[in-house]
Scaffold this active site. Structure first.
Site, mmCIF file in Angstrom:
data_model
loop_
_atom_site.group_PDB
_atom_site.id
_atom_site.type_symbol
_atom_site.label_atom_id
_atom_site.label_comp_id
_atom_site.label_asym_id
_atom_site.label_seq_id
_atom_site.Cartn_x
_atom_site.Cartn_y
_atom_site.Cartn_z
ATOM 1 N N HIS A 1 -1.386 3.554 -34.157
ATOM 2 C CA HIS A 1 -1.080 2.949 -32.729
ATOM 3 C C HIS A 1 0.378 3.240 -32.154
ATOM 4 O O HIS A 1 0.569 3.212 -31.264
ATOM 5 C CB HIS A 1 -0.809 1.426 -33.289
ATOM 6 N N SER B 1 -7.721 1.123 -30.973
ATOM 7 C CA SER B 1 -6.264 -0.140 -31.391
ATOM 8 C C SER B 1 -5.698 1.202 -30.919
ATOM 9 O O SER B 1 -4.620 0.980 -30.170
ATOM 10 C CB SER B 1 -6.063 -0.448 -32.604
#
Length: 298
Positions: free
Chosen positions: A249, A203
């Site tokens: 992230h 991610s």
């Protein structure tokens, strides 16, 4: 309605399809042969864009066919398969996930992102992290996943966003964005998360790809709304669900957007120096953060 330079609608007012990809409507034409070209086929020129065939042939330049090398918007070489690196990354993540399923937690624990988690020895088994010198976890954790939904959602996102970005950057620059974004996400997780908190997944790298893609869309003056909507949805998921390493992230997104800006806005005369110099600075930042956090934990 304002049109891109060199574009013109057909007789019915709709846009023509790219001559290489007929299913993709485009308002841009090659400045040499005037064939319609989509973003994947555009080769940046001093004035407008050219198609790969005209650039390869040196059409209109008076030079030999090999005198001009096709280049992407960011200055990378135009590849026959503009999604090759994306395919390889997806295949690698899927292959590693199959190994996780076959071997079990023993494999995942050995390669996931853990800062400092010494477990008292049970026989010969114990768990250590980055603070004990296992820096490789910053890289290997990018290829691990925690379940079917996790790996499938990440790989779909990588295919949808990574493919067009790779075509615009070229293979080497695209791989630099992906890896450095993932490393930056891992480093920020190491600095901000609990030392014994495990983290894994692509991610962080994919958020970096999204950040760089947003810069590309802005640079090409395309509609930003779909990209903004995608970012908002992903950030809501990031901060709205428990068990998600938001640090990875955010770190990946910031690094990807920063590197992407350098890739697409570097001056032509010093393009490679600016692009790879910025990549080097991001790598130095990752190393510095890791060293400082290690000194704090040990």
């Amino acid at each position: 309605m304002e049109q891109a330079p060199g574009s013109r609608p057909d007789a019915q007012g709709s846009l023509p399809g790219c001559y290489r990809h007929p299913d993709r409507e485009t308002g841009v034409r090659c400045t040499r042969c005037e064939r319609p070209i989509c973003p994947e086929c555009m080769v940046s020129a001093s004035v407008g864009f050219q198609c790969p065939e005209c650039v390869r042939s040196g059409s209109g330049t008076g030079h030999a066919p090999d005198a001009s090398t096709p280049r992407t918007v960011a200055g990378g070489a135009v590849a026959a398969d503009p999604r090759l690196v994306t395919k390889v990354l997806i295949g690698l993540c899927l292959a590693v996930y199959l190994v996780q399923l076959a071997v079990g937690d023993r494999f995942t624990d050995r390669f996931e992102m853990i800062g400092h988690a010494i477990v008292p020895p049970l026989g010969t088994d114990h768990l250590e992290g980055v603070a004990e010198g296992q820096w490789y976890r910053l890289l290997t954790s990018m290829f691990l996943h925690g379940g079917y939904i996790h790996v499938l959602s990440n790989m779909l996102s990588l295919w949808w966003i990574g493919g067009p970005l790779e075509a615009a950057l070229g293979r080497v620059r695209y791989l630099a964005v992906y890896l450095l974004s993932g490393l930056a996400g891992g480093a920020l997780t190491y600095v901000l998360a609990a030392p014994n908190q495990g983290s894994l997944g692509a991610s962080g790298a994919i958020f970096g790809v999204i950040g760089a893609f947003a810069v590309l869309v802005r640079r090409q003056r395309y509609d930003m709304r779909p990209v903004v909507a995608l970012l908002v949805i992903n950030l809501i998921i990031t901060f709205g669900w428990s068990g998600i390493a938001w640090q990875a992230h955010v770190g990946g997104l910031v690094a990807g957007a920063l590197i992407g800006y350098g890739m697409f806005h570097a001056p032509r005369e010093h393009r490679a120096l600016v692009q790879y110099g910025l990549c080097g600075l991001v790598l130095v930042a990752v190393v510095v953060m890791t060293l400082l956090r290690t000194a704090q934990l040990t």
